[in-house]
Write an enzyme that holds these catalytic residues in place. Structure first.
Site, short mmCIF file in Angstrom:
data_model
loop_
_atom_site.label_atom_id
_atom_site.label_comp_id
_atom_site.label_asym_id
_atom_site.label_seq_id
_atom_site.Cartn_x
_atom_site.Cartn_y
_atom_site.Cartn_z
N ARG A 295 -0.39 -7.83 -21.84
CA ARG A 295 -1.31 -7.40 -22.88
C ARG A 295 -0.38 -6.36 -23.82
O ARG A 295 -0.93 -6.05 -24.95
CB ARG A 295 -2.45 -6.79 -22.49
CG ARG A 295 -2.69 -5.43 -21.72
CD ARG A 295 -4.04 -5.11 -21.09
NE ARG A 295 -4.96 -5.21 -22.16
CZ ARG A 295 -5.32 -4.15 -22.87
NH1 ARG A 295 -4.57 -3.04 -22.80
NH2 ARG A 295 -6.32 -3.96 -23.94
N ASP B 125 -6.47 2.63 -25.79
CA ASP B 125 -7.15 2.52 -24.59
C ASP B 125 -6.96 3.78 -23.60
O ASP B 125 -6.11 4.60 -23.94
CB ASP B 125 -6.10 1.32 -23.88
CG ASP B 125 -6.55 -0.06 -24.15
OD1 ASP B 125 -7.52 -0.42 -24.79
OD2 ASP B 125 -5.38 -0.94 -23.87
N PRO C 140 0.86 -1.25 0.02
CA PRO C 140 0.01 0.05 0.00
C PRO C 140 1.05 1.35 -0.11
O PRO C 140 0.31 2.30 -0.37
CB PRO C 140 -0.85 -0.17 1.20
CG PRO C 140 -0.73 -1.78 1.58
CD PRO C 140 0.39 -2.18 1.18
N GLU D 223 1.64 -8.47 8.06
CA GLU D 223 1.47 -7.19 8.65
C GLU D 223 2.30 -6.27 7.88
O GLU D 223 2.12 -5.03 7.40
CB GLU D 223 1.85 -6.82 9.95
CG GLU D 223 1.77 -5.39 10.52
CD GLU D 223 0.37 -4.94 10.59
OE1 GLU D 223 0.24 -3.68 10.48
OE2 GLU D 223 -0.69 -5.67 10.48
#
Length: 247
Positions: free
Chosen positions: A156, A171, A91, A118
């Protein structure tokens, strides 16, 4: 051919992802090779533990450095490329965007580290990892889902993976804008009609419509993106025309 190694405690999570759709086809075309490794196999203790309590106390368990250091070293020795990008999913990492996918797609070798505790021993970040990536401002149980997202968006982009090379070039985010709307047959579905310009056969007008609609969609849904790109004079003109519709 790109080499992608995944270090995880749950290798079985990746079998379905890598065995279907574009990711499977990419492997069949020899555009990419996947290698999923359980880093518990590198633990140097009789119980094969890979985590321990944090120094200083606190909740949760912390991933030990030894299994990761040794696993990455082993993958480096096996690989032709001696300078892989080693990516930590966490994160605290850089928020993942299309430009990062395009950057990683140019590499020969990617190693993903998926934690499940953790946190990571800081020495892993400081001495093994080259990139830290977050797929959003939220916390997942582990890094596996994040790795799947990043791998899918990178693979991709590899040459010849998609049937049409233009597919990813236009895209959303690849151009800096959100992608224009798409339509297919029938031209009239229960009274809902396809815009006339798309049926005109006039490719210049169609391209202009698509550009305007990409600007319109970006303006309405992600106006922040317009501050990050340099528009051409023609795009600036189209954007002004679009804005007039909402004055």
């Amino acid at each position: 051919m790109m080499q992608i190694d995944i270090l995880t405690l749950f290798p079985e999570m990746f079998s379905g992802v890598f065995g279907h759709s574009i990711l499977q086809k990419a492997a069949e075309k020899s555009s990419v090779q996947y290698n999923v490794v359980n880093f518990r196999d590198f633990a140097d203790n009789k119980h094969s533990t890979v985590d321990d309590y944090p120094y200083g106390g606190g909740a949760g368990m912390v991933l030990k450095p030894q299994p990761i250091f040794d696993a990455v070293a082993s993958l480096r020795e096996q690989a032709k490329s001696k300078n892989p990008r080693v990516i930590l999913l966490c994160p605290q990492g850089e928020r993942f965007e299309q430009r990062k996918a395009e950057e990683l797609a140019k590499e020969e070798h990617l190693i993903f580290i998926c934690g499940h505790y953790e946190g990571y021993d800081e020495r892993i970040r400081e001495h093994v990892v080259t990139d830290e990536i977050s797929i959003g401002d939220y916390v997942l149980t582990g890094g596996e889902l994040g790795a799947m997202v990043v791998v899918d968006s990178v693979v991709r982009l590899l040459p010849e993976v998609l049937g049409n090379e233009e597919s990813h070039q236009k895209d959303s985010f690849s151009t800096g804008l959100l992608e224009h709307p798409h339509y297919t047959r029938p031209a009239d579905f229960r009274g809902l009609k396809v815009p006339d310009v798309l049926l005109s056969g006039n490719h210049k007008l169609i391209e202009e419509w698509r550009n305007k609609e990409a600007l319109r969609r970006t303006l309405l849904r992600r106006p922040d993106l317009l501050d990050k790109i340099e528009l051409t004079k023609e795009q600036e003109k189209w954007l002004k025309e679009v804005k007039k519709d909402y004055e």
